[in-house]
Design a protein around this motif. Structure first.
Motif, PDB file in Angstrom:
ATOM      1  N   GLU A 132       0.810  -1.221   0.000  1.00  0.00           N
ATOM      2  CA  GLU A 132       0.000   0.000   0.000  1.00  0.00           C
ATOM      3  C   GLU A 132       0.842   1.269   0.000  1.00  0.00           C
ATOM      4  N   ILE A 191     -11.957  -0.057   2.213  1.00  0.00           N
ATOM      5  CA  ILE A 191     -10.765  -0.618   1.567  1.00  0.00           C
ATOM      6  C   ILE A 191     -10.497   0.098   0.252  1.00  0.00           C
ATOM      7  N   PRO A 211      -7.663  -3.637  -4.621  1.00  0.00           N
ATOM      8  CA  PRO A 211      -7.164  -4.251  -3.389  1.00  0.00           C
ATOM      9  C   PRO A 211      -7.135  -5.764  -3.525  1.00  0.00           C
ATOM     10  N   THR A 230      -5.639  -7.496   2.268  1.00  0.00           N
ATOM     11  CA  THR A 230      -5.924  -6.324   3.094  1.00  0.00           C
ATOM     12  C   THR A 230      -5.991  -6.697   4.568  1.00  0.00           C
ATOM     13  N   VAL A 247      -6.148   0.712   6.016  1.00  0.00           N
ATOM     14  CA  VAL A 247      -5.892  -0.647   5.545  1.00  0.00           C
ATOM     15  C   VAL A 247      -4.422  -0.813   5.186  1.00  0.00           C
ATOM     16  N   SER A 289      -2.097  -4.314  -3.207  1.00  0.00           N
ATOM     17  CA  SER A 289      -3.130  -4.279  -4.242  1.00  0.00           C
ATOM     18  C   SER A 289      -2.519  -4.667  -5.584  1.00  0.00           C
TER      19      SER A 289
END
Length: 465
Positions: free
Chosen positions: A121, A154, A168, A171, A332, A336
């Protein structure tokens, strides 16, 4: 009985071939694990209409899921490939997130790169600035894909200027784990865990006895980022880098100083011990019954419960925050999927088909129960295997509730900056300086904020921001 001759023989052969073909097709539909009935029908139709001899479109997926996670990835890929005749996905493990990203950078000027890649992320700003991706929004708009079926909290992390850039995949968020047996022995209510910094300190002091220490939280930059969001505080300026490009770190603001002072105070009162940066070390101490409270990812829940076995009852609670803090929540974590724009259009479209497959309830239910990561699709919670998993691991309900209780804001969407990996390391060094009595919380965070800001400025100039 007379043998079949002439036309009769050909009629019989045709009937038998038709029966065998129909039976095989039916078996293929029933055994395509992980795909819904509708998906199987659509995929079979695509295979049947594919011109004879046409080579399936190949999608190369670079990922960073090793061990048991890698086995789950391989199963998902196998299920997809079994359900499609026109597309075949090859999953290639590329090491850690950092290693994979560096390999992708090196492949930009060649044909050796992937069709799609899994990126953590904190690599979001870089991926957008690289201009090497086709935003997921492009495919979403093209076929009016319904995003409302996915978890809003998310999706919000990966959404910038109204566009979803990545889908995503894995997560998580952090929760507090605690030993219910030790709580009972200390006269604490095991069904009413501490929710604020102040309550955690008070509980940790009562729990620190008989060779047990009340708490140990790894010196992990991700936790500091989460403590900011849980207070509704932004980590960088310009709306956490979402209103416009961030150019200043806010690590030394009140949210950071108060959190760092709280962690140091618990250490000074011998209500907590410092086990360093690695969550594996605090996890081992917790599962051995040496500490009563710790922080870890929701994705660690199954591993923690399994490691504890029947030694004690594991409790889970929301991430704590200061008493009277503003409304906030968790950001989160995880990673991804991005589709690279230097691949041919049919290959990118094939990657999108695979992305949709991964996001479907059936696949998300499988992924969740095998790994502990959140389902990104709401209807995954209706799947029988997810209900069974929640019954077996009721502690996971805490993680789900915490995600859904999070109020979407710039703070909880999460900070974005092109130098996030470096910023996380700088924060961890600052945490060490405070815990080792080298600097005060304010001095350590002032220095960290200044260094992060300098790195942001250099990055912004490099990408022309």
């Amino acid at each position: 009985m007379k043998p079949f001759k002439g036309k009769s023989w050909f009629v019989l052969v045709a009937v038998l071939l038709l029966f065998i073909t129909t039976a095989c097709n039916q078996a293929g539909k029933e055994n395509a694990a992980g795909a819904s009935a509708e998906q199987n029908k659509g995929n079979q139709a695509a295979s049947e209409t594919k011109p004879e001899g046409q080579t399936p479109v190949k999608v190369t997926w670079w990922h960073s899921m090793g061990g048991e996670l890698g086995k789950a990835v391989d199963q998902l890929v196998s299920d997809f490939n079994a359900s499609r005749g026109d597309i075949q996905v090859e999953a290639v493990y590329q090491g850690t997130y950092d290693e994979s990203l560096n390999k992708m950078k090196a492949s930009f000027d060649s044909k050796s790169g992937p069709t799609m890649i899994q990126v953590y992320e904190i690599g979001s700003r870089y991926m957008i600035d690289s201009k090497a991706i086709t935003p997921m929004q492009t495919f979403i708009d093209k076929e009016r894909f319904d995003l409302s079926q996915l978890e809003e909290n998310i999706l919000s992390y990966y959404t910038f200027d109204g566009q979803l850039y990545a889908m995503p995949f894995n997560t998580s968020n952090p929760i507090m784990y605690y030993n219910k047996d030790l709580f009972r022995a200390a006269g604490l209510d095991p069904e009413n865990p501490p929710a604020t910094y102040e309550e955690v300190t008070a509980a940790a002091k009562k729990l620190s006895k008989d060779g047990v220490t009340g708490a140990s939280f790894a010196l992990y930059g991700w936790f500091m980022e989460q403590f900011f969001a849980n207070q509704g505080a932004e980590y960088v300026n310009n709306g956490n880098g979402r209103d416009s490009i961030a150019n200043e770190s806010l690590a030394n603001t009140e949210a950071g100083v108060q959190t760092m002072a709280w962690l140091k105070d618990m250490l000074d009162q011998k209500a907590a011990i410092n086990l360093g940066r690695k969550t594996d070390d605090t996890k081992k101490a917790f599962t051995a019954g040496q500490i009563a409270m710790t922080l870890d990812s929701t994705a660690s829940l199954r591993g923690i419960v399994d490691a504890v076995g029947g030694k004690f009852e594991v409790g889970t609670a929301f991430l704590p925050k200061p008493a009277g803090a503003q409304e906030g929540g968790v950001v989160v974590g995880g990673a991804s999927l991005y589709i690279l724009n230097n691949r041919p259009a049919p290959e990118q479209q094939a990657a999108w088909e695979f992305v949709k497959f991964l996001a479907a309830p059936e696949q998300q239910a499988f992924w969740h129960t095998k790994t502990g990561y959140f389902p990104i699709t709401k209807k995954a919670y209706e799947q029988p295997i997810v209900k069974e998993n929640l019954a077996k691991f009721p502690q996971f309900q805490t993680a789900v509730d915490q995600l859904h209780a999070t109020k979407t804001s710039k703070a909880t969407q999460g900070a974005v900056m092109g130098v996030f990996p470096e910023a996380r390391q700088i924060m961890e060094r600052a945490m060490e300086e405070v815990m080792n009595n080298q600097k005060s919380p304010k001095d350590a965070l002032d220095a960290a904020a200044g260094e992060i800001t300098q790195k942001i400025e250099v990055y912004n100039k490099t990408v022309g921001k």
